[in-house]
Design an enzyme around this catalytic site. Sequence first.
Site, PDB file in Angstrom:
ATOM      1  N   THR A 187       1.216  -1.158  -0.122  1.00 43.23           N
ATOM      2  CA  THR A 187      -0.375  -0.288   0.308  1.00 43.23           C
ATOM      3  C   THR A 187       0.883   1.199   0.503  1.00 43.23           C
ATOM      4  O   THR A 187       1.927   1.087   0.824  1.00 43.23           O
ATOM      5  CB  THR A 187      -0.898  -0.254   1.084  1.00 43.23           C
ATOM      6  OG1 THR A 187      -2.405  -1.101   1.291  1.00 43.23           O
ATOM      7  CG2 THR A 187      -1.840   1.278   1.303  1.00 43.23           C
ATOM      8  N   ARG A 215     -14.356  -7.746  -1.015  1.00 43.33           N
ATOM      9  CA  ARG A 215     -13.107  -7.256   0.142  1.00 43.33           C
ATOM     10  C   ARG A 215     -12.461  -5.838   0.112  1.00 43.33           C
ATOM     11  O   ARG A 215     -11.940  -5.620  -0.476  1.00 43.33           O
ATOM     12  CB  ARG A 215     -12.320  -8.568   0.515  1.00 43.33           C
ATOM     13  CG  ARG A 215     -11.146  -7.756   1.696  1.00 43.33           C
ATOM     14  CD  ARG A 215     -10.314  -6.939   1.616  1.00 43.33           C
ATOM     15  NE  ARG A 215      -9.370  -7.634   3.112  1.00 43.33           N
ATOM     16  CZ  ARG A 215      -8.418  -6.374   3.375  1.00 43.33           C
ATOM     17  NH1 ARG A 215      -7.604  -5.527   2.406  1.00 43.33           N
ATOM     18  NH2 ARG A 215      -7.248  -6.998   3.936  1.00 43.33           N
ATOM     19  N   GLY A 217      -9.883  -3.405   2.978  1.00 41.45           N
ATOM     20  CA  GLY A 217      -9.572  -3.541   4.018  1.00 41.45           C
ATOM     21  C   GLY A 217      -9.613  -1.905   4.521  1.00 41.45           C
ATOM     22  O   GLY A 217     -10.602  -1.445   4.420  1.00 41.45           O
ATOM     23  N   ASP A 218      -8.613  -1.755   5.467  1.00 42.12           N
ATOM     24  CA  ASP A 218      -8.353  -0.348   6.581  1.00 42.12           C
ATOM     25  C   ASP A 218      -8.402   1.279   5.978  1.00 42.12           C
ATOM     26  O   ASP A 218      -8.285   1.839   5.459  1.00 42.12           O
ATOM     27  CB  ASP A 218      -7.387  -0.560   7.224  1.00 42.12           C
ATOM     28  CG  ASP A 218      -5.581  -0.899   6.509  1.00 42.12           C
ATOM     29  OD1 ASP A 218      -5.620  -1.726   5.858  1.00 42.12           O
ATOM     30  OD2 ASP A 218      -5.286  -0.109   7.009  1.00 42.12           O
ATOM     31  N   GLY A 241      -4.026  -5.711   6.966  1.00 45.78           N
ATOM     32  CA  GLY A 241      -6.601  -4.331   7.267  1.00 45.78           C
ATOM     33  C   GLY A 241      -6.738  -4.346   8.406  1.00 45.78           C
ATOM     34  O   GLY A 241      -7.617  -3.350   8.594  1.00 45.78           O
TER      35      GLY A 241
HETATM   36  N1  ASP Z   1      -3.860  -2.214   4.333  1.00 47.47           N
HETATM   37  C1  ASP Z   1      -3.647  -2.981   3.098  1.00 47.47           C
HETATM   38  C2  ASP Z   1      -4.742  -3.846   3.260  1.00 47.47           C
HETATM   39  O1  ASP Z   1      -5.358  -4.584   4.765  1.00 47.47           O
HETATM   40  C3  ASP Z   1      -2.223  -3.513   2.881  1.00 47.47           C
HETATM   41  C4  ASP Z   1      -1.227  -2.289   2.323  1.00 47.47           C
HETATM   42  O2  ASP Z   1      -1.487  -2.525   3.665  1.00 47.47           O
HETATM   43  O3  ASP Z   1      -0.746  -3.379   1.544  1.00 47.47           O
HETATM   44  O4  ASP Z   1      -5.883  -3.245   1.839  1.00 47.47           O
END
Ligand code: ASP
Length: 320
Positions: A187, A215, A217-218, A241
């Site tokens: 990310t 799905r 994520g955060d 996430g």
């Molecule tokens: N936080 C991101 C997610 O879970 C993944 C990442 O930080 O690479 O989608």
Amino acid sequence: MSKYTIVIHGGAGTILKQDLTDEKELAYKTALEVALNSGYALLEKGGSAVEAVLTATMSLENNILFNAGKGSVFAKDGSQEMDASIMEGKHLMAGAVCAVRNIRNPVELAYTIMTQSQHVMMTGQGAYDFAKLYGINTEPDEYFYSEFRHTQWKQMQDSEETALDHNVLIKDSASVKTTADNKKFGTVGAAALDIHGNIAAATSTGGMTNKQFGRVGDSPIIGAGTYANNKTCAISCTGHGEPFIRAVTAYDVSCLMEYKGLSLEEAMRIVVHDKLMKINGEGGMIGVDAKGNAAMIFNSDGMYRAIRSSAGQNETAIYK
Ligand code: ASP
């Protein structure tokens, strides 16, 4: 002289020197510096923190090395769905998109939602239609394709496993396993303080390889992956996430500063090294506050990161 600062990340995880060739290391560092300097140049000219984090994050999205925009990971159904968000700390305005496809720069769409709509978060087809209405660039599937991530997904496609970006896969006869000690999260994100004393943060991601379609994520969740408030801090997170959502990670840093009077770095350390660790939340975050402090904290082996400030800080780093 008023202070200004920008700090960025390109993901955290088990990033070890022995796993990166000199060539790859240079490519990552160069990409980070290009993004950092694009945001810094705006701050230098008196531009806003929001513009700086938007520009730096778009630069990282455009680079195939990172799991955001071009080069995003593949979901279970072979699609590439992306999440992004942006927030500014003066008026607490925010914009976010989740599970969007074919948007060249998801963070630009998040910014446009923040500035042009009455909403904070849009998803799927509606977000796509909104993007078209506002002239946001779209791209065909081929634009987002990367050989490395396609191979990674192909190895997992028939399993129920999901993997964080760059996970090395070991295939045995019966199943596909991911090596738990080689997790990397690709990310991207940025946080900045401008000369006007305003702060902002942005985050963008392709999520996790082989994730179930739908799905989220955060990264697009305000308070989890991204948060900004001039009273406290601007934070962008990277990591697994699900624990980051459950810990309301970015907002928790702000709360520790606001209600407990902790400094930015103290608050970030507690959240990353204590609270997240207790729920297996591997990863890290970057942050700034309105006084010009900045920090880059992670509990994994590495985090692609860089910082530049008017006070003379200028650092690009990868490993612990
Ligand atoms: N936080 C991101 C997610 O879970 C993944 C990442 O930080 O690479 O989608």
